[in-house]
Design a protein around this motif. Structure first.
Motif, PDB file in Angstrom:
ATOM      1  N   ASN A  88       0.788  -1.228   0.028  1.00  0.00           N
ATOM      2  CA  ASN A  88       0.011   0.005  -0.053  1.00  0.00           C
ATOM      3  C   ASN A  88       0.960   1.262   0.186  1.00  0.00           C
ATOM      4  OD1 ASN A  88       0.922   0.392   2.817  1.00  0.00           O
ATOM      5  ND2 ASN A  88      -0.725  -1.171   3.365  1.00  0.00           N
ATOM      6  N   VAL A  89       0.263   2.496   0.130  1.00  0.00           N
ATOM      7  CA  VAL A  89       0.835   3.583   0.082  1.00  0.00           C
ATOM      8  C   VAL A  89       2.076   3.835   1.177  1.00  0.00           C
ATOM      9  CG1 VAL A  89      -0.831   5.198  -1.081  1.00  0.00           C
ATOM     10  CG2 VAL A  89      -0.924   4.895   1.605  1.00  0.00           C
TER      11      VAL A  89
ATOM     12  N   SER B 103       3.891   1.406   2.079  1.00  0.00           N
ATOM     13  CA  SER B 103       4.946   0.127   1.859  1.00  0.00           C
ATOM     14  C   SER B 103       6.341   0.712   1.739  1.00  0.00           C
ATOM     15  CB  SER B 103       4.695  -0.702   0.595  1.00  0.00           C
ATOM     16  OG  SER B 103       3.465  -1.308   0.965  1.00  0.00           O
TER      17      SER B 103
ATOM     18  N   SER C  12       6.449  -5.468   0.445  1.00  0.00           N
ATOM     19  CA  SER C  12       5.394  -6.217   0.962  1.00  0.00           C
ATOM     20  C   SER C  12       5.468  -7.193   2.120  1.00  0.00           C
ATOM     21  CB  SER C  12       4.573  -6.919  -0.278  1.00  0.00           C
ATOM     22  OG  SER C  12       5.462  -7.926  -0.761  1.00  0.00           O
TER      23      SER C  12
ATOM     24  N   ASP D 235      -1.028  -7.425  -9.159  1.00  0.00           N
ATOM     25  CA  ASP D 235      -2.137  -7.055 -10.010  1.00  0.00           C
ATOM     26  C   ASP D 235      -3.261  -8.214 -10.038  1.00  0.00           C
ATOM     27  OD1 ASP D 235      -2.881  -4.482 -11.850  1.00  0.00           O
ATOM     28  OD2 ASP D 235      -3.301  -6.489 -12.658  1.00  0.00           O
TER      29      ASP D 235
ATOM     30  N   TYR E 238      -4.941  -8.996  -6.815  1.00  0.00           N
ATOM     31  CA  TYR E 238      -5.836  -8.009  -6.409  1.00  0.00           C
ATOM     32  C   TYR E 238      -7.215  -7.738  -7.254  1.00  0.00           C
ATOM     33  CZ  TYR E 238      -7.089  -3.743  -4.166  1.00  0.00           C
ATOM     34  OH  TYR E 238      -7.593  -2.802  -3.352  1.00  0.00           O
TER      35      TYR E 238
ATOM     36  N   LEU F 114       4.815   1.132  -8.245  1.00  0.00           N
ATOM     37  CA  LEU F 114       4.185   2.545  -8.456  1.00  0.00           C
ATOM     38  C   LEU F 114       2.976   2.220  -9.472  1.00  0.00           C
ATOM     39  CD1 LEU F 114       7.225   4.934  -8.512  1.00  0.00           C
ATOM     40  CD2 LEU F 114       5.513   4.441  -6.487  1.00  0.00           C
TER      41      LEU F 114
ATOM     42  N   LEU G 133       0.415   0.694  -7.479  1.00  0.00           N
ATOM     43  CA  LEU G 133      -0.308   1.430  -6.319  1.00  0.00           C
ATOM     44  C   LEU G 133      -1.290   2.353  -7.343  1.00  0.00           C
ATOM     45  CD1 LEU G 133       2.273   2.856  -3.875  1.00  0.00           C
ATOM     46  CD2 LEU G 133       0.456   0.748  -3.601  1.00  0.00           C
ATOM     47  N   SER G 134      -0.976   2.782  -8.356  1.00  0.00           N
ATOM     48  CA  SER G 134      -1.660   3.840  -9.186  1.00  0.00           C
ATOM     49  C   SER G 134      -3.106   3.001  -9.610  1.00  0.00           C
ATOM     50  CB  SER G 134      -1.145   4.343 -10.438  1.00  0.00           C
ATOM     51  OG  SER G 134      -1.802   4.933 -11.118  1.00  0.00           O
TER      52      SER G 134
ATOM     53  N   ARG H 133      -4.447   0.244  -8.228  1.00  0.00           N
ATOM     54  CA  ARG H 133      -5.275  -0.162  -7.084  1.00  0.00           C
ATOM     55  C   ARG H 133      -6.128   0.894  -6.646  1.00  0.00           C
ATOM     56  NH1 ARG H 133      -3.071  -2.307  -0.958  1.00  0.00           N
ATOM     57  NH2 ARG H 133      -5.339  -2.081  -0.174  1.00  0.00           N
ATOM     58  N   TYR H 134      -5.461   2.220  -6.313  1.00  0.00           N
ATOM     59  CA  TYR H 134      -6.281   3.028  -5.789  1.00  0.00           C
ATOM     60  C   TYR H 134      -7.204   3.922  -6.739  1.00  0.00           C
ATOM     61  CZ  TYR H 134      -3.680   2.455  -1.615  1.00  0.00           C
ATOM     62  OH  TYR H 134      -3.185   1.774  -0.541  1.00  0.00           O
TER      63      TYR H 134
END
Length: 263
Positions: free
Chosen positions: A137-138, A140, A151, A198, A201, A243, A246-247, A249-250
């Protein structure tokens, strides 16, 4: 049918010496497919001799795109029937055909379309491989500074029963073929690293199916961990992929999940 996909990057000696990771003489309901990114006449001849499907088309693809290529090759050549499995396996995995068969039987029994097993770093299965982890997550990056890992691995020593985990390494991931198709395979925007995070998730967040971990099923993984050299090309791929995850995911997956959730 169980289809096992292996991508070789100059691993012909390892694959030949290990008998395709222990799967050379698998039963008729299991078929091994090799995509050779560094075409090797020796590996091609070995596959032809032992009834293993071999292709050296389109060398130089990334991890996800290579496995998607094999999935499409299987779809277009022999096709996937109802209940067929598609297993992504690194060339440095050694496993028995019986272990894979048991895994698939358990997945069908438990009605979970994506799963993994307990990997070890040695043939005696004394040293665990951290192949199951929690989603990064952010924050990490703070963890990376402290323990050099983005992770958090699960404590596999304390896990004795089948259970759910956040994500599992693409070194060994088993899918129901229909589920892999529904996920549209790996996201090819990742050249290397985090495509396994990815897809796990997306499976949980968008299709409601997390990863099932079977700790009683064992295999050996002699990983190289090239991304751990912080000035290497692999490290660059690793951080860029982190990165990117994360982009997505959120700003993509979580938003899409929220939009589809019942009000």
């Amino acid at each position: 049918m169980i289809h096992v996909a292996i991508v070789s990057h100059g691993h012909e000696n390892l694959l030949i010496a290990s008998g395709m990771g222990g799967l050379r003489d698998a039963a008729a309901d299991m078929h091994v497919w090799i995509k050779d990114n560094h075409p090797s006449p020796a590996l091609k001849a070995y596959c032809l001799q032992h009834g293993i499907s071999y292709t050296d088309d389109k060398p130089g693809l990334g991890f996800g795109e290579n496995n998607n290529y094999l999935f499409d090759l299987i779809s277009n050549s022999v096709g996937f029937a109802e209940g067929d499995s598609f297993i992504v396996m690194n060339p440095d995995i050694t496993i028995s055909a019986d272990t894979i068969t048991t895994l698939v039987e358990n997945m069908r029994r438990d009605a979970f379309p994506v799963a993994t097993i307990n990997l070890y770093r040695d043939e005696q299965h004394l040293y665990v491989d951290a192949n199951i982890r929690r989603f990064p997550n952010v924050i990490s990056l703070l963890r990376m500074v402290a323990v050099r890992s983005l992770s958090e691995p699960y404590d596999k020593q304390s896990m004795t029963d089948a259970c759910h985990v956040d994500w599992a390494s693409g070194a060994f991931l088993a899918f129901d073929a229909r589920h892999y198709r529904a996920l549209q395979g790996f996201d090819t925007r990742y050249f290397m690293y985090f495509e396994d995070v990815d897809i796990c998730y997306r499976s949980r967040q968008l299709l409601g199916k997390g990863v099932r971990f079977y700790p009683q099923l064992h295999a050996t993984h002699t990983a190289a961990h090239k991304n751990r050299n912080l000035v290497s090309r692999h490290a660059s791929w690793f951080f860029r992929s982190f990165l990117k995850f994360l982009s997505r995911r959120y700003f993509v997956y979580d938003r899409r999940s929220n939009l589809s959730a019942p009000k």
